[in-house]
Design an enzyme around this catalytic site. Structure first.
Site, PDB file in Angstrom:
ATOM      1  N   ARG A  63      26.474  14.798 -48.876  1.00 52.12           N
ATOM      2  CA  ARG A  63      26.901  13.731 -47.908  1.00 52.12           C
ATOM      3  C   ARG A  63      27.866  14.395 -47.079  1.00 52.12           C
ATOM      4  O   ARG A  63      27.629  13.734 -45.751  1.00 52.12           O
ATOM      5  CB  ARG A  63      27.737  12.926 -49.063  1.00 52.12           C
ATOM      6  CG  ARG A  63      27.892  11.618 -48.455  1.00 52.12           C
ATOM      7  CD  ARG A  63      28.429  10.763 -49.416  1.00 52.12           C
ATOM      8  NE  ARG A  63      27.689  10.569 -50.594  1.00 52.12           N
ATOM      9  CZ  ARG A  63      26.850   9.897 -50.801  1.00 52.12           C
ATOM     10  NH1 ARG A  63      26.345   9.068 -49.984  1.00 52.12           N
ATOM     11  NH2 ARG A  63      26.079   9.848 -51.856  1.00 52.12           N
ATOM     12  N   ILE A  90      25.501   5.972 -47.561  1.00 53.75           N
ATOM     13  CA  ILE A  90      27.017   5.988 -47.537  1.00 53.75           C
ATOM     14  C   ILE A  90      27.519   7.172 -47.126  1.00 53.75           C
ATOM     15  O   ILE A  90      26.940   8.330 -47.525  1.00 53.75           O
ATOM     16  CB  ILE A  90      27.503   5.753 -49.183  1.00 53.75           C
ATOM     17  CG1 ILE A  90      26.943   4.400 -49.754  1.00 53.75           C
ATOM     18  CG2 ILE A  90      28.868   5.993 -49.305  1.00 53.75           C
ATOM     19  CD1 ILE A  90      27.146   4.339 -51.233  1.00 53.75           C
ATOM     20  N   LEU A  91      28.188   7.010 -46.191  1.00 47.90           N
ATOM     21  CA  LEU A  91      28.856   8.185 -45.327  1.00 47.90           C
ATOM     22  C   LEU A  91      30.196   8.651 -45.914  1.00 47.90           C
ATOM     23  O   LEU A  91      30.808   8.074 -46.500  1.00 47.90           O
ATOM     24  CB  LEU A  91      28.830   7.851 -43.777  1.00 47.90           C
ATOM     25  CG  LEU A  91      27.626   7.500 -43.125  1.00 47.90           C
ATOM     26  CD1 LEU A  91      27.855   6.907 -41.818  1.00 47.90           C
ATOM     27  CD2 LEU A  91      26.808   8.500 -43.066  1.00 47.90           C
ATOM     28  N   ASN A 105      30.017  -3.366 -39.730  1.00 48.28           N
ATOM     29  CA  ASN A 105      28.959  -3.433 -40.546  1.00 48.28           C
ATOM     30  C   ASN A 105      28.657  -4.873 -40.998  1.00 48.28           C
ATOM     31  O   ASN A 105      29.401  -5.846 -40.811  1.00 48.28           O
ATOM     32  CB  ASN A 105      29.338  -2.907 -42.144  1.00 48.28           C
ATOM     33  CG  ASN A 105      27.930  -3.112 -42.814  1.00 48.28           C
ATOM     34  OD1 ASN A 105      26.946  -2.614 -42.704  1.00 48.28           O
ATOM     35  ND2 ASN A 105      28.473  -3.397 -44.272  1.00 48.28           N
ATOM     36  N   THR A 106      27.317  -5.191 -41.114  1.00 50.11           N
ATOM     37  CA  THR A 106      26.949  -6.557 -41.281  1.00 50.11           C
ATOM     38  C   THR A 106      26.276  -6.726 -42.980  1.00 50.11           C
ATOM     39  O   THR A 106      25.843  -5.632 -43.315  1.00 50.11           O
ATOM     40  CB  THR A 106      25.957  -7.281 -40.509  1.00 50.11           C
ATOM     41  OG1 THR A 106      25.639  -8.817 -40.979  1.00 50.11           O
ATOM     42  CG2 THR A 106      24.453  -6.662 -40.399  1.00 50.11           C
ATOM     43  N   HIS A 107      26.585  -7.322 -43.878  1.00 49.41           N
ATOM     44  CA  HIS A 107      26.626  -7.374 -45.150  1.00 49.41           C
ATOM     45  C   HIS A 107      26.171  -8.774 -45.566  1.00 49.41           C
ATOM     46  O   HIS A 107      26.805  -9.927 -45.091  1.00 49.41           O
ATOM     47  CB  HIS A 107      27.898  -7.135 -45.868  1.00 49.41           C
ATOM     48  CG  HIS A 107      27.563  -6.904 -47.399  1.00 49.41           C
ATOM     49  ND1 HIS A 107      27.018  -5.859 -48.028  1.00 49.41           N
ATOM     50  CD2 HIS A 107      27.903  -8.019 -48.556  1.00 49.41           C
ATOM     51  CE1 HIS A 107      26.835  -6.147 -49.210  1.00 49.41           C
ATOM     52  NE2 HIS A 107      27.341  -7.347 -49.328  1.00 49.41           N
ATOM     53  N   ASP A 143      31.809  -1.574 -48.422  1.00 52.49           N
ATOM     54  CA  ASP A 143      31.741  -3.030 -48.245  1.00 52.49           C
ATOM     55  C   ASP A 143      33.434  -3.666 -48.380  1.00 52.49           C
ATOM     56  O   ASP A 143      33.394  -4.870 -48.671  1.00 52.49           O
ATOM     57  CB  ASP A 143      30.834  -4.016 -49.107  1.00 52.49           C
ATOM     58  CG  ASP A 143      29.541  -3.470 -48.892  1.00 52.49           C
ATOM     59  OD1 ASP A 143      29.036  -3.205 -47.755  1.00 52.49           O
ATOM     60  OD2 ASP A 143      28.574  -3.626 -49.876  1.00 52.49           O
TER      61      ASP A 143
HETATM   62  C1  GAR Z   1      20.706  -6.819 -43.400  1.00 47.64           C
HETATM   63  O1  GAR Z   1      20.530  -8.215 -44.206  1.00 47.64           O
HETATM   64  C2  GAR Z   1      21.967  -6.507 -43.604  1.00 47.64           C
HETATM   65  O2  GAR Z   1      22.953  -7.213 -43.970  1.00 47.64           O
HETATM   66  C3  GAR Z   1      21.702  -5.728 -44.947  1.00 47.64           C
HETATM   67  O3  GAR Z   1      20.439  -5.010 -44.578  1.00 47.64           O
HETATM   68  C4  GAR Z   1      19.716  -6.059 -43.800  1.00 47.64           C
HETATM   69  C5  GAR Z   1      18.939  -5.136 -42.708  1.00 47.64           C
HETATM   70  O4  GAR Z   1      18.029  -5.951 -42.045  1.00 47.64           O
HETATM   71  N1  GAR Z   1      22.368  -4.582 -45.162  1.00 47.64           N
HETATM   72  C6  GAR Z   1      23.046  -4.256 -46.354  1.00 47.64           C
HETATM   73  O5  GAR Z   1      22.669  -4.860 -47.493  1.00 47.64           O
HETATM   74  C7  GAR Z   1      24.125  -3.226 -46.428  1.00 47.64           C
HETATM   75  N2  GAR Z   1      24.953  -3.261 -47.537  1.00 47.64           N
HETATM   76  P1  GAR Z   1      17.276  -5.303 -40.869  1.00 47.64           P
HETATM   77  O6  GAR Z   1      16.673  -3.952 -41.141  1.00 47.64           O
HETATM   78  O7  GAR Z   1      15.830  -6.390 -40.682  1.00 47.64           O
HETATM   79  O8  GAR Z   1      18.349  -5.472 -39.829  1.00 47.64           O
END
Ligand code: GAR
Length: 205
Positions: A63, A90-91, A105-107, A143
């Site tokens: 890692r 995970i970095l 980040n988007t979650h 997260d």
């Molecule tokens: C998104 O829903 C994002 O929130 C999720 O992966 C998807 C990426 O979609 N990320 C996680 O769950 C991180 N914990 P995409 O590749 O179509 O943009």
């Protein structure tokens, strides 16, 4: 300002970010994926820092070594804002020290509910009637980190993981570019990075 987007999968958030005309200087992936194709198609430099070269998904995954390589790849391209968009590695903490307060980040849940890799499945299993998505400042804790924007998505009685995740992603594709533009504007105005997670709430205070 150099903005990077980190991807591992289908890259539909990256697509939305590019459609919103966020100036992206580089897209980086930890594995071969559609996200790299999306970047190249739009004339954005696409860089593969392949975790397969650092032990892949085995227990021997290096890692720290992987994180150093990714930091090098981004720093050498003048990146100072990193947007994780479905990034599946995970970095190490050194990444967040290097880009302190400048990693977003988007979650796919309303954090702090349903952290982790199976947020949509977990929301369904818990019987949630609403869930949603969260854009936050990423820190070394998975997260965690200050929440910037959130939006609610209703859970329908006939939802399965795929249908619910797709409706959440439709919202993310609007919310994430908007939030990145807000953060870029704040940085351009000289705003200090927001780095600290919310302090634990104490009863009665
Ligand atoms: C998104 O829903 C994002 O929130 C999720 O992966 C998807 C990426 O979609 N990320 C996680 O769950 C991180 N914990 P995409 O590749 O179509 O943009």
């Amino acid at each position: 300002m150099g903005t990077a987007v980190l991807v591992s999968g289908t890259g539909t958030n990256l697509e939305a970010i590019l459609e919103a005309e966020v100036p992206v200087s580089v897209a980086a992936a930890d594995r071969p994926c559609r996200g790299l194709v999306v970047a190249a198609r739009d004339g954005v430099e696409a860089v593969l820092v392949d975790r397969a070269e650092y032990g892949g998904f085995s227990a021997a995954f290096d890692r720290e070594g992987y994180t150093d390589a990714l930091v090098d790849a981004l720093e050498s391209r003048g990146v100072d804002l990193v947007c994780m968009a479905g990034f599946g590695t995970i970095l190490a903490g050194s990444f967040f020290a290097k880009f302190d307060g400048r990693v977003l980040n988007t979650h796919p849940s309303l954090l702090p509910a349903f952290r982790g890799w199976h947020a949509v499945r977990d929301a369904l299993a818990a019987g949630a009637t609403v869930t949603g998505c969260t854009v936050h400042v990423a820190t070394a804790e998975l997260d965690e980190g200050p929440i910037l924007t959130q939006e609610v998505v209703e859970v329908r009685p006939d939802d399965d993981e795929a249908s619910l995740h797709e409706r959440i992603k439709a919202v993310e594709r609007r919310l994430y570019p908007f939030t990145i533009l807000l953060v870029r504007a704040a940085i351009a105005r000289g705003a200090e990075p927001v780095t600290l997670a919310r302090p634990p709430t104490e009863p009665g205070r």
